[in-house]
Write a protein that holds these residues in place. Structure first.
Motif, PDB file in Angstrom:
ATOM      1  N   UNK A 127       6.681  12.385   3.043  1.00 13.61           N
ATOM      2  CA  UNK A 127       5.552  11.635   2.499  1.00 13.61           C
ATOM      3  C   UNK A 127       5.998  10.189   2.343  1.00 13.61           C
ATOM      4  N   UNK A 128       5.238   9.271   2.909  1.00 18.39           N
ATOM      5  CA  UNK A 128       5.505   7.839   2.734  1.00 18.39           C
ATOM      6  C   UNK A 128       4.384   7.235   1.901  1.00 18.39           C
ATOM      7  N   UNK A 129       4.716   6.875   0.653  1.00 24.09           N
ATOM      8  CA  UNK A 129       3.795   6.095  -0.166  1.00 24.09           C
ATOM      9  C   UNK A 129       4.001   4.623   0.190  1.00 24.09           C
ATOM     10  N   UNK A 130       2.978   3.982   0.693  1.00 22.41           N
ATOM     11  CA  UNK A 130       3.038   2.583   1.120  1.00 22.41           C
ATOM     12  C   UNK A 130       2.447   1.732   0.005  1.00 22.41           C
ATOM     13  N   UNK A 131       3.264   0.812  -0.531  1.00 26.25           N
ATOM     14  CA  UNK A 131       2.832   0.108  -1.736  1.00 26.25           C
ATOM     15  C   UNK A 131       3.511  -1.251  -1.818  1.00 26.25           C
ATOM     16  N   UNK A 133       7.911  -5.041  -1.396  1.00 24.37           N
ATOM     17  CA  UNK A 133       7.271  -4.368  -0.260  1.00 24.37           C
ATOM     18  C   UNK A 133       7.999  -3.041  -0.054  1.00 24.37           C
ATOM     19  N   UNK A 134       7.309  -1.928  -0.287  1.00 23.30           N
ATOM     20  CA  UNK A 134       8.009  -0.673  -0.548  1.00 23.30           C
ATOM     21  C   UNK A 134       7.543   0.491   0.311  1.00 23.30           C
ATOM     22  N   UNK A 135       8.434   1.459   0.410  1.00 23.12           N
ATOM     23  CA  UNK A 135       8.111   2.832   0.805  1.00 23.12           C
ATOM     24  C   UNK A 135       8.654   3.712  -0.304  1.00 23.12           C
ATOM     25  N   UNK A 136       7.815   4.568  -0.851  1.00 21.19           N
ATOM     26  CA  UNK A 136       8.226   5.510  -1.892  1.00 21.19           C
ATOM     27  C   UNK A 136       8.908   4.833  -3.083  1.00 21.19           C
ATOM     28  N   UNK A 137       8.386   3.678  -3.460  1.00 16.26           N
ATOM     29  CA  UNK A 137       8.901   2.998  -4.640  1.00 16.26           C
ATOM     30  C   UNK A 137      10.202   2.264  -4.449  1.00 16.26           C
ATOM     31  N   UNK A 138      10.732   2.231  -3.222  1.00 15.48           N
ATOM     32  CA  UNK A 138      11.977   1.513  -2.924  1.00 15.48           C
ATOM     33  C   UNK A 138      11.666   0.240  -2.154  1.00 15.48           C
ATOM     34  N   UNK A 139      12.453  -0.798  -2.407  1.00 16.41           N
ATOM     35  CA  UNK A 139      12.239  -2.113  -1.821  1.00 16.41           C
ATOM     36  C   UNK A 139      13.538  -2.594  -1.187  1.00 16.41           C
ATOM     37  N   UNK A 194      14.126  10.139   0.659  1.00 19.10           N
ATOM     38  CA  UNK A 194      12.702  10.473   0.721  1.00 19.10           C
ATOM     39  C   UNK A 194      11.985   9.699   1.812  1.00 19.10           C
ATOM     40  N   UNK A 195      12.610   8.626   2.324  1.00 19.17           N
ATOM     41  CA  UNK A 195      11.961   7.761   3.315  1.00 19.17           C
ATOM     42  C   UNK A 195      12.610   7.849   4.684  1.00 19.17           C
ATOM     43  N   UNK A 196      13.954   7.843   4.740  1.00 22.29           N
ATOM     44  CA  UNK A 196      14.662   7.888   6.020  1.00 22.29           C
ATOM     45  C   UNK A 196      14.435   9.237   6.686  1.00 22.29           C
TER      46      UNK A 196
END
Length: 283
Positions: free
Chosen positions: A144-148, A172-178, A187-189
């Motif tokens: 799951x990629x949360x784009x935020x 500029x984040x994916x899953x709350x990471x910048x 969770x993103x890679x």
């Protein structure tokens, strides 16, 4: 910041249900909040919109005095809605298997920015967690990629107002990471064995359009906003606008070592405001 987790982490937890079965989600808070199930067809009482459905509030909220919130609002007409610190339980029958989202609908402009959001995954009627929907494509790994994006100047605000009229993101984040932390965030890679099929559930919970690419790797867009596409679209980049969800799928090639890119655009889509990078690689 705020959040739906006890530890205030961003994003909130993924909520899962099974198509055709009852889903129950309880919200407990010491502040006025709701859970709105974005894209899910639920009845009005469980939609999470203040004034017409259940939410958690208190006397200050009801009187329109609490910290400046709720002025001029009518309040939830569901029994039990007004107990601060006591849970309100949302109930609905899970719709078609697919990807949905949720967020707070009290002062949404600010609370969404503060991280009060998450993803809802509805599984097929048999509960299979490796098939996108009944009769749909199978997959080996799921992300799951949360784009935020965040505008950090907003995070000193208690309510939306003149200072939140313009959103000028600096994270500029994916899953709350910048930044660099996204590259190796588990969770993103994306990591998979050669030949494995990978499903990525894209959920744009920010205020900027997001252009997705997987470093040149082609992928199929198989579903939009919780519904299968009549025919998958083969692409090497895809635009996800605020509030949208897309399911994309690809087969991991041997020796893969790509850099997936999320470019966050201004609302007129004339320039890139910032980006996030993460890995797509074979095991």
């Amino acid at each position: 910041g705020q959040g739906f987790n006890d530890d205030r982490s961003v994003p909130g937890p993924v909520i899962e249900g099974i198509e055709g079965q009852l889903v129950e989600v309880s919200l407990r808070s010491q502040m006025p909040h709701t859970i709105h199930f974005h894209g899910l067809d639920v009845d009005q009482a469980n939609d999470g919109v203040p004034g017409t459905s259940g939410y958690v509030a208190g006397m200050g909220m009801r009187m329109g005095m609490g910290m400046g919130m709720g002025m001029g609002m009518e309040f939830g007409r569901v029994e039990g809605y007004d107990n601060l610190g006591s849970p309100f339980t949302y109930r609905f029958i899970a719709p078609h298997a697919g990807t949905y989202m949720y967020h707070c609908h009290v002062d949404t402009v600010l609370h969404l920015e503060m991280g009060m959001y998450g993803t809802v995954i509805i599984r097929p009627p048999d509960g299979n967690d490796s098939v996108a929907w009944a009769g749909g494509p199978a997959f080996n790994r799921e992300y799951v990629w949360h784009l935020h994006t965040f505008d950090s100047s907003w995070h000193s605000e208690r309510v939306s107002g003149p200072r939140t009229v313009r959103h000028r993101p600096d994270y500029f984040m994916i899953n709350g990471r910048n930044g660099a932390s996204v590259l190796d965030d588990p969770t993103s890679a994306i990591l998979a064995a050669p030949g494995e099929r990978v499903l990525i559930r894209l959920v744009n919970v920010g205020y900027q359009p997001a252009l997705i690419s997987l470093g040149g790797l082609d992928f199929d867009v198989i579903a939009s906003d919780g519904r299968p596409l009549p025919t998958p679209m083969n692409m090497n980049e895809h635009l996800v606008t605020p509030g949208e969800r897309y399911d994309i799928m690809f087969k991991m090639p041997a020796g893969a070592d790509y850099k997936a890119l999320v470019e966050y655009l201004d609302i007129r889509m004339r320039k890139v405001l910032g980006h996030a990078l993460t890995r797509v690689g074979s095991l």
